[in-house]
Design a protein around this motif. Structure first.
Motif, PDB file in Angstrom:
ATOM      1  N   THR A  87       0.852  -1.187   0.000  1.00  0.00           N
ATOM      2  CA  THR A  87       0.000   0.000   0.000  1.00  0.00           C
ATOM      3  C   THR A  87       0.888   1.237   0.000  1.00  0.00           C
ATOM      4  O   THR A  87       2.077   1.149   0.313  1.00  0.00           O
ATOM      5  N   LYS A 114       0.999   5.847  -0.886  1.00  0.00           N
ATOM      6  CA  LYS A 114       0.365   7.101  -1.248  1.00  0.00           C
ATOM      7  C   LYS A 114       1.196   7.747  -2.348  1.00  0.00           C
ATOM      8  O   LYS A 114       2.423   7.727  -2.289  1.00  0.00           O
ATOM      9  N   THR A 150      -4.999   4.970  -7.822  1.00  0.00           N
ATOM     10  CA  THR A 150      -5.006   5.789  -6.611  1.00  0.00           C
ATOM     11  C   THR A 150      -6.376   6.452  -6.475  1.00  0.00           C
ATOM     12  O   THR A 150      -7.026   6.767  -7.463  1.00  0.00           O
ATOM     13  N   GLU A 154      -4.174   7.355  -2.318  1.00  0.00           N
ATOM     14  CA  GLU A 154      -3.813   6.048  -1.756  1.00  0.00           C
ATOM     15  C   GLU A 154      -4.132   4.914  -2.725  1.00  0.00           C
ATOM     16  O   GLU A 154      -5.081   4.986  -3.492  1.00  0.00           O
ATOM     17  N   ASP A 158       5.518   4.539  -0.933  1.00  0.00           N
ATOM     18  CA  ASP A 158       4.975   5.810  -1.416  1.00  0.00           C
ATOM     19  C   ASP A 158       5.727   6.229  -2.678  1.00  0.00           C
ATOM     20  O   ASP A 158       6.863   5.804  -2.891  1.00  0.00           O
TER      21      ASP A 158
END
Lengths: 483, 518
Positions: B119, B121, B157, B162, B225
Motif C-alpha cells: 500500500t 500514497k 489511486t 492512496e 509511497d
C-alpha cells in the motif's frame, strides 16, 4: 479558497498569466488582453455547472472583477462483508446519482469501484447531490489459477443490494452528499447460489460488438455476460434463482437489440437463443397550414412512460425532407411519444385511427401505420419575464404543454433584453417556469407538476392573442435540493 | 434372481475408487483452516468431479475418486484461490494428486499461502495527493539481454492518493506509476508552463535503474509511497501516412518500461485525418502507436519527445520484413509444419505454413518482441537454436526492429519426445519436487531446458525433448535457482545426473533428490 489555479489563456491555448490563490483566495492580473479566457480550477473541485474548469471568455479589455465559486467533491467509502463478517473481494459498489434531466428523474450510475482484499471500497470525486449506493457481483476467486473454469454451477453471487437494505430503489435510502463530505456506507451481504445462462445470438455478424445484460424489472443484476464474437455464443454468469430479462445489443449504429425472458432454478440454463433485431422504420408526413413547407424540422421519438428504459428514451430522429416526409430508421418496439423538437405548434398526430398526440405510439415488431402530423392552423403567442434580479438574465425558461397523458416541452435561454417571446404556439393551456443550470423540475411527472403549482405559472394561449407570464427563479437552495 | 443379476452387473462395471483426504493449513502459521472450499478437477480437462468444504480442524475428504490425475484447488475468503503444491502464489507449477492402487492419498497437507499487499500514497511536488493514477506492481526476470519487467497487478489511486495492491505472491516488486492519463484539468508548473507527470517508480525516480524494490513475504504488507515530479510538457504533432481502415484509428503513447510491459502515458487520441495532436506529454522516449478498429496496430514508432512541438510521421515507411528458414532435424521437409511468432500478449501474430524447404516469408511484422514456435498438429518441435542479424535474438525471443530485413535461422527437432519419470528418495516417491533437464553442452541455450514439478506419486513429465545428452536435477527446496544465470548453472552442472536420451515410445527415468545447499 486557497491553492486554486487561475490562468489567462489565449485562443491558441497558450498560458499568458497564471497564479495560485493564497489564503484569501484572491487573484489579480493587470493588463489582460482581450479575446482570452480566464480559467479557474482546483483538483477535487468543480464549478456550479459541474464542470472541472470554470471558464469565462474575456471579450473586451475593460477591467473586471470575478467571483468564482467552486464546490468540493465528496466520497462514499465502506466495507463489504459476507454473512460471517468475512471481507468480500471483488464486489462491485455503485453510486447511482438521482437527478432530474429533461423533466424526468433519472437514476444512473455515476461511479463504481470494486472492493479490495479487505472488502474496502472508495467512490471518490462525487458531485454534491443525491445518490443510491448499491453492491452487487461475485467474489473474485480465480485469481492466479489460469486453468480454473470461469464459473462453477452453484457458486455464490451477492446482491444486488441497496444501502441500507432491499433489492430495489423503493426500499433504499436516497443519500444526500454535501460538498466535501465523505459518507460511510457498509454492506453485509449474503450469497446466493448462482448459475449461468448460456446460448446463442441469432442474426449476429462477426463485426458486432455485443453487450449483454441480465435485468429484473429495471434493476440490472451483477451478472458478467461474455459473448464469443466468432460464434455468437454467450454466457451470463452469476445469476441466482429467479425470472429475468436477458438482453443484448450491438454497439455502434444501427443498434440491433434483442431480449428474452429466462427463468433460472437450481441449475445452469443452456440453449437460450436471442434474436438481434435492427428494429423497424417509422414513416410519415407533416401537413402544415396552407400546405407550405416545414423548414429545418425533424421528428423525434422518445420513450412515452416515465420508466422507459434509457435506450428507448434516447431520441430516434428523422429529418423532414422537401416534400414534408420523414423516415425514422431502427426504432425498437415500445411505446413512444412523437414530437417536433422545440416546436409546440403540433395540433394533431395520427397513426391510422390512433390519436398519437394524446395516447402515444405503440410500435411492435412489425412497425406501425404511417404517421400524419398536422401543424396548428390557429396560433397564439406567449411573452415570459423572469423575476430575480441579475441572475434572471442567465436563466432558462421551460414551457410545458400537457395533452392527454403526454407532456410536450420546449426550453430556451432568456434573451439579453429580459423578455422571451414565443410565437408559434397551438392554442391551449401551458405551464411556464424558470431555472438556472439544469432543469430542476420533473415536469414529465404530472404529480410533481401539481405539487409545484405555486412556482409554476399556468397560462392559456388563445388564437391570435399574446398571453403574458412572469415567473420567479427558485432560490439557490431550492434548486440545489431539487437537483 | 433378477436382483442378484443386477447386483452382479453393478459389481462388474464399478471401477475401483480411492479416497483423497488431508488437512488444509495456513502455510505461515501452520494453523488448520476451516471452511475452505475444496474443488477436485481432472488435471487434463479441468472438469470438476467433486467438491467439499474443510471441517473446523481443517480436515477434508473425498471418499471415492476413480483412478486418475487430479488438481485440487482451495478457495477461501482472504486468500487467493490456489492449487495444491504451488510453491508460491502464481508459480507456474503445482502438483497433481494421482489416485491408483497402492498410492497413499489420505495424508495430504494443503498449505494455503496467504497473499501479500503493498500500500502507499502517491503525491505531487506540493505533497498533495494525486488521484486517478494507475499503479503497477512489477517483477523483473531474466538476465542480460533477456531481462524483462512483467506487470503482475495494477491498482488506481483514490482521491487521497492512496492505493492498495493486493493478492500478491511473495517477491521483490518494483512499483511503477503512470502520469495523469485521465486528467481533465490543466497542470501548470511554478513558471506557468504546461506540465505533467512522467511515469515514475517508487520512491520517486523516473529512471528504472534507480527504482527501489519492495520485498513482501506471504501474508505480509509493505508500504511504498511515490513522489511524482512535475515536468514541463510538450505537444506531439503527428502525421499518420497510412490508410485508416473504416475511418477509425487512435494514437497513443506508451512508456517502454522494460518489455513486454508498457505503460500508457497519453490519452487515446482519435484520428479524424492523417494529422493528430497529443498534448501535455512529459519529455522522454516513448512508443507511439496508431491502432485501428479492434485495437489492430497499424504503425508503431519509438519517438524521443524533447522540443515543443515534437513532429512525428509514422506509417510512411514499410515496417521490417521477416523471413525464416527452419531446419527440421529428423524430417525430410518442412511440409505439415507451421511457424508462429507469439507476440507479447501470447497471441500468434503472425503464423504461417512452412514450405517444403522449411522457408517462410512473414512479410511486414510490427516492431516488438516475439517468441517463435514451430509445431504441427499437436506436436511442438523443440527449438535448438535461433540465429539472426545483430541485435535480433534476445534469449528465447526475437526483437523485430522498426525497419529493415530480418532473416531468422531456426534449428528445431521434430523428433522430440516426452520423457516421464519419478522422483524417489529413501524408497518413497517425492511430491512437489522441481525437476530440471538441461543439455550437457555448456553452449546450449535456455530454449532446450525443460521443467516440471512432481505430482503426489513423485511422477513428472518433460515435454518435447530432442534426443541428446542431458543433466537432470530434482530440487526439493531449490526454487531459487535462476536457470538463466550462467554462473548459477556452471555451479549446478557438477551435481547433475547425466542422462542420455534417445527417444522411443516409452522414455522413463528415475531420479534421486539432488543435494542442495541451504
Amino acid at each position: 479558497m486557497e491553492r486554486a489555479s487561475v490562468a489567462v489563456i489565449d485562443l491558441q491555448e497558450r498560458v499568458l498569466h497564471h497564479a495560485l490563490t493564497g489564503p484569501d483566495g484572491r487573484f489579480s492580473f493587470p493588463k489582460v488582453r482581450p479575446l482570452t479566457r480566464l480559467r479557474v480550477w482546483r483538483r477535487g473541485y468543480r464549478d456550479e455547472s459541474q464542470r472541472n474548469v470554470w471558464e469565462k471568455f474575456l471579450s473586451s479589455a475593460t477591467s473586471a472583477e470575478f467571483k468564482v465559486k467552486l464546490f468540493e467533491l465528496g466520497a462514499v467509502t465502506g466495507t463489504v462483508t459476507g454473512e460471517n463478517g468475512e471481507p468480500l473481494l471483488g464486489i462491485t459498489v455503485q453510486a447511482l446519482s438521482s437527478k432530474v434531466s429533461n423533466g424526468r428523474r433519472q437514476v444512473s450510475q455515476y461511479a463504481y469501484n470494486q472492493t479490495n482484499d479487505l472488502g474496502q471500497y472508495r467512490l471518490w470525486h462525487l458531485s454534491p447531490g443525491q445518490y443510491y449506493v448499491k453492491a452487487l457481483g461475485r467474489r473474485s476467486v480465480s485469481l492466479g489459477v489460469g486453468a480454473m473454469p470461469l464459473t462453477r454451477e452453484g457458486e455464490l453471487a451477492y446482491g444486488p443490494q441497496y444501502f441500507p437494505s432491499g433489492a430495489t430503489k423503493e426500499e433504499a435510502a436516497l443519500l444526500n452528499l454535501q460538498p466535501g463530505e465523505t459518507l460511510q456506507v457498509d454492506f453485509r451481504l449474503s450469497g446466493r447460489p448462482a448459475f449461468s445462462i448460456r446460448g446463442r445470438l441469432l442474426q449476429h455478424t462477426l463485426h458486432d460488438d455485443v453487450q449483454g445484460e441480465v435485468r429484473q424489472g429495471t434493476e440490472t443484476m451483477g451478472s458478467r455476460v461474455k459473448v464469443e464474437l466468432a460464434t455468437g455464443r454467450f454466457e451470463a454468469a452469476d445469476v441466482p434463482a429467479g425470472s429475468y430479462i436477458l438482453s443484448a445489443r450491438t454497439r455502434g449504429t444501427p443498434v440491433r437489440r434483442g431480449e428474452t425472458q429466462v427463468t433460472v432454478g437450481s441449475a445452469d440454463v443452456n440453449g437460450v437463443t436471442l434474436n438481434l433485431s435492427a428494429g423497424v422504420t417509422v414513416k410519415g408526413a407533416i401537413r402544415a397550414a396552407g400546405g407550405g413547407r416545414v423548414d429545418m424540422a425533424s421528428v423525434e421519438l422518445s420513450g412515452a412512460s416515465l420508466d422507459s428504459p434509457p435506450e428507448r428514451y434516447s431520441a430516434n430522429t428523422g429529418s423532414v425532407d422537401s416534400s414534408n416526409e420523414f423516415q425514422i430508421p431502427n426504432v425498437l418496439p415500445g411505446r413512444y411519444k412523437v414530437q417536433l423538437p422545440n416546436r409546440l405548434d403540433v395540433a394533431e398526430i395520427r397513426s391510422g385511427s390512433i390519436d398519437v398526440l394524446r395516447e402515444g405510439l405503440t410500435i411492435t415488431e412489425t412497425g406501425c401505420a404511417p404517421l400524419e402530423l398536422t401543424l396548428a392552423r390557429e396560433r397564439g403567442s406567449l411573452e415570459v419575464e423572469v423575476a430575480g434580479g441579475a441572475q434572471a438574465r442567465t436563466a432558462w425558461v421551460t414551457v410545458v404543454r400537457i395533452v392527454g397523458e403526454l407532456v410536450y416541452s420546449q426550453s430556451q435561454p432568456m434573451p439579453p433584453e429580459g423578455l422571451l417571446s414565443l410565437t408559434e404556439l397551438a392554442p391551449g393551456e401551458y405551464r411556464v417556469f424558470a431555472w438556472r443550470f439544469e432543469s430542476p423540475v420533473e415536469y414529465e411527472n404530472p404529480a410533481v407538476l401539481e405539487s409545484l403549482a405555486g412556482r409554476i405559472a399556468t397560462i392559456v394561449v388563445r388564437n391570435g392573442e399574446t398571453a403574458k407570464a412572469t415567473v420567479a427563479l427558485p432560490s439557490e437552495a431550492n434548486e440545489g435540493a431539487a437537483r | 434372481m433378477i436382483a442378484h443379476l443386477w447386483l452382479a452387473t453393478l459389481l462388474f462395471v464399478q471401477a475401483p475408487a480411492y479416497p483423497i483426504a488431508g488437512t488444509v493449513v495456513h502455510s505461515v502459521t501452520g494453523v488448520p483452516l476451516a471452511g475452505v472450499r475444496m474443488s477436485l478437477t481432472v488435471s487434463r480437462s479441468q472438469k470438476e468431479v467433486a467438491r467439499t468444504i474443510s471441517a473446523d480442524d481443517g480436515y477434508f475428504r473425498f471418499a471415492s475418486v476413480p483412478a486418475g490425475k487430479y488438481s485440487l484447488v482451495a478457495e477461501k475468503a482472504g486468500f487467493v484461490t490456489q492449487p495444491y503444491g504451488q510453491r508460491s502464489l502464481y508459480a507456474r507449477y503445482s502438483s497433481a494428486i494421482v489416485t491408483a492402487e497402492g498410492e497413499n492419498t489420505e495424508g495430504i497437507v494443503f498449505r494455503m499461502i496467504p497473499s501479500a499487499a503493498i500500500t502507499g500514497k502517491v503525491t505531487d511536488e506540493l505533497n498533495e495527493p494525486l488521484p486517478g493514477l494507475t499503479i503497477f506492481a512489477c517483477l523483473r526476470s531474466g538476465h542480460g539481454d533477456d531481462r524483462r519487467v512483467h506487470i503482475l497487478h495494477r491498482a488506481t489511486t483514490n482521491d487521497l492518493g492512496e492505493y492498495r495492491l493486493h493478492s500478491l505472491a511473495k517477491g521483490a516488486y518494483f512499483i511503477a506509476v503512470t502520469g495523469r492519463v485521465w486528467q481533465s484539468q490543466d497542470i501548470l508548473d511554478a513558471s506557468g508552463q504546461r506540465a505533467g507527470y512522467a511515469p515514475a517508480f517508487h520512491p520517486g525516480v523516473s529512471d528504472f535503474a534507480r527504482a527501489e524494490v519492495v520485498t513482501v513475504e506471504p501474508g505480509a504488507q509493505a508500504r511504498a509511497d511515490v513522489r511524482m515530479s512535475l515536468a514541463k510538457t510538450v505537444t506531439i504533432q503527428g502525421r499518420f501516412a497510412g490508410a485508416i481502415p473504416e475511418g477509425r484509428a487512435q494514437a497513443f503513447l506508451m512508456a517502454p518500461m522494460g518489455k513486454p510491459s508498457r505503460l500508457l502515458v497519453s490519452e487515446l487520441v482519435n484520428l479524424s485525418g492523417p494529422a493528430f495532436t497529443i498534448r501535455d506529454v512529459p519529455p522522454g522516449t516513448y512508443e507511439l502507436t496508431v491502432a485501428g478498429g479492434s485495437q489492430k496496430v497499424l504503425a508503431r514508432k519509438t519517438v524521443t519527445v524533447e522540443s515543443d512541438p515534437t513532429e512525428v510521421t509514422l506509417g510512411d515507411a514499410p515496417m521490417a520484413s521477416v523471413r525464416a528458414k527452419v531446419q527440421l532435424r529428423g524430417k525430410p521437409s518442412g511440409a505439415g509444419f507451421l511457424i508462429g511468432l507469439l507476440d507479447e500478449d501470447s497471441r500468434f501474430n503472425p503464423r504461417r505454413m512452412l514450405d517444403e524447404s522449411g522457408s517462410v516469408d512473414f512479410g511486414e511484422v510490427l516492431p516488438g518482441r516475439y517468441t517463435p514456435v514451430v509445431y504441427s498438429g499437436t506436436v511442438e518441435a523443440a527449438l535448438l537454436s535461433i540465429t539472426a542479424g545483430p541485435g535480433v535474438v534476445s534469449g528465447q525471443s526475437i526483437v523485430v526492429p522498426e525497419a529493415g530485413q530480418v532473416d531468422l535461422r531456426i534449428v528445431a527437432d521434430a523428433d522430440s519426445f516426452n520423457v516421464s519419470g519419478k522422483v524417489v528418495h529413501a524408497g518413497r516417491p517425492r511430491p512437489g519436487v522441481i525437476v530440471v533437464l538441461i543439455p550437457r553442452s555448456e553452449n546450449a541455450t535456455a530454449l532446450t531446458y525443460r521443467f516440471d514439478q512432481t505430482d503426489s506419486d513423485g511422477s513428472f513429465l518433460w515435454q518435447a525433448v530432442p534426443p541428446g545428452d542431458y543433466l537432470a536435477f530434482a530440487f526439493e527446496h531449490g526454487e531459487a535457482a535462476d536457470y538463466a544465470d550462467e554462473a548459477v548453472m556452471n555451479k549446478l552442472r557438477a551435481k547433475g545426473r547425466p542422462l542420455s536420451l534417445k527417444g522411443g515410445s516409452n522414455t522413463e527415468v528415475r531420479l534421486e533428490l539432488t543435494a542442495e545447499e541451504q
